[in-house]
Design a protein around this motif. Structure first.
Motif, short mmCIF file in Angstrom:
data_model
loop_
_atom_site.label_atom_id
_atom_site.label_comp_id
_atom_site.label_asym_id
_atom_site.label_seq_id
_atom_site.Cartn_x
_atom_site.Cartn_y
_atom_site.Cartn_z
N MET A 1 9.42 -103.44 49.97
CA MET A 1 9.85 -103.81 48.66
C MET A 1 9.59 -102.84 47.57
O MET A 1 8.28 -102.39 47.59
CB MET A 1 9.34 -105.22 48.51
CG MET A 1 10.09 -105.92 47.14
SD MET A 1 9.56 -107.64 47.07
CE MET A 1 10.52 -108.36 48.29
N ARG A 2 10.39 -102.54 46.66
CA ARG A 2 9.93 -101.71 45.61
C ARG A 2 8.98 -102.17 44.79
O ARG A 2 8.71 -103.11 44.46
CB ARG A 2 11.19 -101.50 44.58
CG ARG A 2 11.06 -100.59 43.52
CD ARG A 2 11.08 -99.08 43.98
NE ARG A 2 10.67 -98.42 42.73
CZ ARG A 2 10.69 -97.03 42.76
NH1 ARG A 2 10.77 -96.39 43.89
NH2 ARG A 2 10.35 -96.19 41.58
N ARG A 3 7.86 -101.32 44.41
CA ARG A 3 6.67 -101.43 43.68
C ARG A 3 6.71 -100.91 42.30
O ARG A 3 6.80 -99.80 42.21
CB ARG A 3 5.38 -101.35 44.48
CG ARG A 3 4.28 -101.25 43.69
CD ARG A 3 2.99 -101.09 44.52
NE ARG A 3 2.70 -102.25 45.43
CZ ARG A 3 1.94 -103.16 45.76
NH1 ARG A 3 0.71 -103.00 45.13
NH2 ARG A 3 1.79 -103.93 46.70
N GLN B 1 0.90 -80.31 35.52
CA GLN B 1 0.07 -81.41 35.58
C GLN B 1 1.22 -82.63 35.51
O GLN B 1 0.91 -83.76 36.17
CB GLN B 1 -0.48 -81.69 34.03
CG GLN B 1 -1.37 -82.92 34.02
CD GLN B 1 -1.86 -83.14 32.63
OE1 GLN B 1 -1.43 -82.56 31.85
NE2 GLN B 1 -2.52 -84.37 32.41
N GLN B 2 2.32 -82.65 34.80
CA GLN B 2 3.21 -83.54 34.76
C GLN B 2 3.74 -83.86 36.19
O GLN B 2 4.02 -84.91 36.24
CB GLN B 2 4.31 -83.19 33.68
CG GLN B 2 3.80 -83.27 32.17
CD GLN B 2 4.68 -82.49 31.21
OE1 GLN B 2 6.13 -82.07 31.70
NE2 GLN B 2 4.48 -82.58 30.08
N ARG B 3 4.18 -82.55 36.83
CA ARG B 3 4.72 -82.91 38.10
C ARG B 3 3.69 -83.48 38.97
O ARG B 3 4.11 -84.50 39.63
CB ARG B 3 5.01 -81.51 38.70
CG ARG B 3 5.50 -81.42 40.21
CD ARG B 3 5.77 -80.01 40.87
NE ARG B 3 5.78 -80.07 42.15
CZ ARG B 3 7.25 -80.36 42.70
NH1 ARG B 3 8.27 -80.66 41.87
NH2 ARG B 3 7.32 -80.30 43.94
N TRP B 4 2.45 -82.98 39.11
CA TRP B 4 1.60 -83.68 39.92
C TRP B 4 1.22 -85.17 39.61
O TRP B 4 1.04 -86.05 40.31
CB TRP B 4 0.17 -83.06 39.63
CG TRP B 4 0.38 -81.46 40.24
CD1 TRP B 4 1.08 -81.07 41.40
CD2 TRP B 4 -0.51 -80.40 39.82
NE1 TRP B 4 0.82 -79.71 41.44
CE2 TRP B 4 0.03 -79.21 40.69
CE3 TRP B 4 -1.55 -80.29 39.01
CZ2 TRP B 4 -0.31 -77.98 40.52
CZ3 TRP B 4 -1.96 -79.02 38.60
CH2 TRP B 4 -1.37 -77.65 39.62
N GLU C 1 4.33 -91.97 42.36
CA GLU C 1 5.02 -92.22 43.37
C GLU C 1 4.37 -92.49 44.54
O GLU C 1 4.87 -93.53 45.40
CB GLU C 1 6.23 -91.05 43.57
CG GLU C 1 7.57 -90.98 42.53
CD GLU C 1 8.23 -92.30 42.34
OE1 GLU C 1 8.59 -92.93 43.14
OE2 GLU C 1 8.36 -92.72 41.34
N ALA C 2 3.15 -91.99 44.79
CA ALA C 2 2.55 -92.08 46.01
C ALA C 2 1.89 -93.51 45.96
O ALA C 2 1.69 -94.40 46.96
CB ALA C 2 1.50 -90.98 46.24
N ALA C 3 1.28 -93.76 44.78
CA ALA C 3 0.89 -95.00 44.42
C ALA C 3 1.67 -96.16 44.64
O ALA C 3 1.46 -97.06 45.25
CB ALA C 3 0.23 -95.26 42.98
N LYS C 4 3.18 -96.09 44.27
CA LYS C 4 4.14 -97.11 44.55
C LYS C 4 4.20 -97.24 45.94
O LYS C 4 4.33 -98.36 46.61
CB LYS C 4 5.15 -96.83 43.84
CG LYS C 4 5.03 -96.90 42.37
CD LYS C 4 6.56 -96.25 41.50
CE LYS C 4 6.17 -96.12 40.27
NZ LYS C 4 7.53 -95.72 39.40
N GLN C 5 4.48 -96.03 46.75
CA GLN C 5 4.91 -95.97 48.18
C GLN C 5 3.67 -96.62 48.89
O GLN C 5 3.86 -97.35 49.86
CB GLN C 5 5.14 -94.52 48.58
CG GLN C 5 5.51 -94.58 49.78
CD GLN C 5 4.50 -94.41 51.07
OE1 GLN C 5 3.30 -93.86 50.62
NE2 GLN C 5 4.52 -95.01 52.27
#
Length: 248
Positions: A1-3, A124-127, A133-137
């Motif tokens: 489920m999307r976070r 920095q913005q890219r990272w 995204e990693a935190a959500k995943q």
């Protein structure tokens, strides 16, 4: 489920805007009745149902609150000297999955890559986007800050480990042969750990001496020479296994 991470405090009804709303409406093609997991600024987690849409917002109602804290019992900061772009992307993503609370990109003498101020800000913005995204995943209940790139000397001047929280500053050094990460961890009861990883070319002798003078404990990850990105993942894994929640 999307976070999703909500900038505010969960309530019976909330409104999501910005990039998350755009993603829900234009990428996921969300419809009323669909549910997502939402985490607020106080790390509260709930299942929410989408009920209404405007051109740039999504309204949600609370379905149920969840007891789903996934944060490690320790505070863990990763300071990593700049690596080639794809390797740095990889380290940021995996560090978030392994439970770090903050990532500090550091510029040292032997770093292969060099950025001007504009490129450094873009990186920095890219990272940060990769970290979010990693935190959500991986189901984190807190986002991870990726700080601006700092020269090693400037980084060492910061009070990363000099506040009221008991801390341990470890740096993985290729010339250390006697003290292992595990041995160092087993003799401390610190609440926070700062792990410093060098670049592909390693630390200079002068840099290593400066780190030690700043309070760093040099440690070895073993008899084999590891690539910098491997050292970062291995070091974080060992700290989380010995002091955190990895494998618990």
């Amino acid at each position: 489920m999307r976070r999703l991470f909500y900038k505010g405090i969960l309530a019976d009804t909330i409104e999501i805007g910005g990039a998350d709303a755009h993603h829900l409406m234009h990428v996921m093609r969300a419809e009323p009745g669909q549910k997502v997991i939402v985490v607020d600024d106080e790390n509260q987690v709930a299942r929410m149902e989408m009920t209404a849409f405007t051109s740039d917002t999504v309204t949600m109602k609370l379905v149920e609150r969840l007891d789903a804290d996934t944060e490690s019992p320790i505070r863990l900061v990763l300071a990593v000297c700049l690596l080639k772009a794809d390797k740095m992307d990889f380290v940021v993503q995996k560090a978030v999955e392994l439970g770090v609370n903050c990532i500090v990109p550091v510029a040292s003498h032997n770093c292969v890559v060099r950025y001007d101020s504009k490129k450094a800000a873009q990186r920095q913005q890219r990272w940060q986007k990769i970290a979010d995204e990693a935190a959500k995943q991986c189901g984190r209940t807190a986002l991870v800050e990726v700080r601006p790139i700092e020269p090693l000397q400037k980084f060492l001047c910061h009070a990363w480990y000099e506040d009221d929280m008991d801390s341990e500053f470890l740096f993985c050094y290729e010339n250390e042969q006697n003290v292992s990460v595990r041995e160092c961890l087993q003799r401390t009861t610190s609440e926070r750990y700062l792990l410093l990883i060098g670049p592909e070319g390693g630390f200079t002798l002068e840099e290593a001496e400066a780190v030690i003078k700043a309070g760093g404990q040099s440690v070895t990850l073993g008899p084999r020479i590891l690539r910098a990105e491997t050292a970062a993942i291995a070091g974080l894994s060992i700290v989380q296994f010995e002091k955190g929640d990895l494998g618990s």
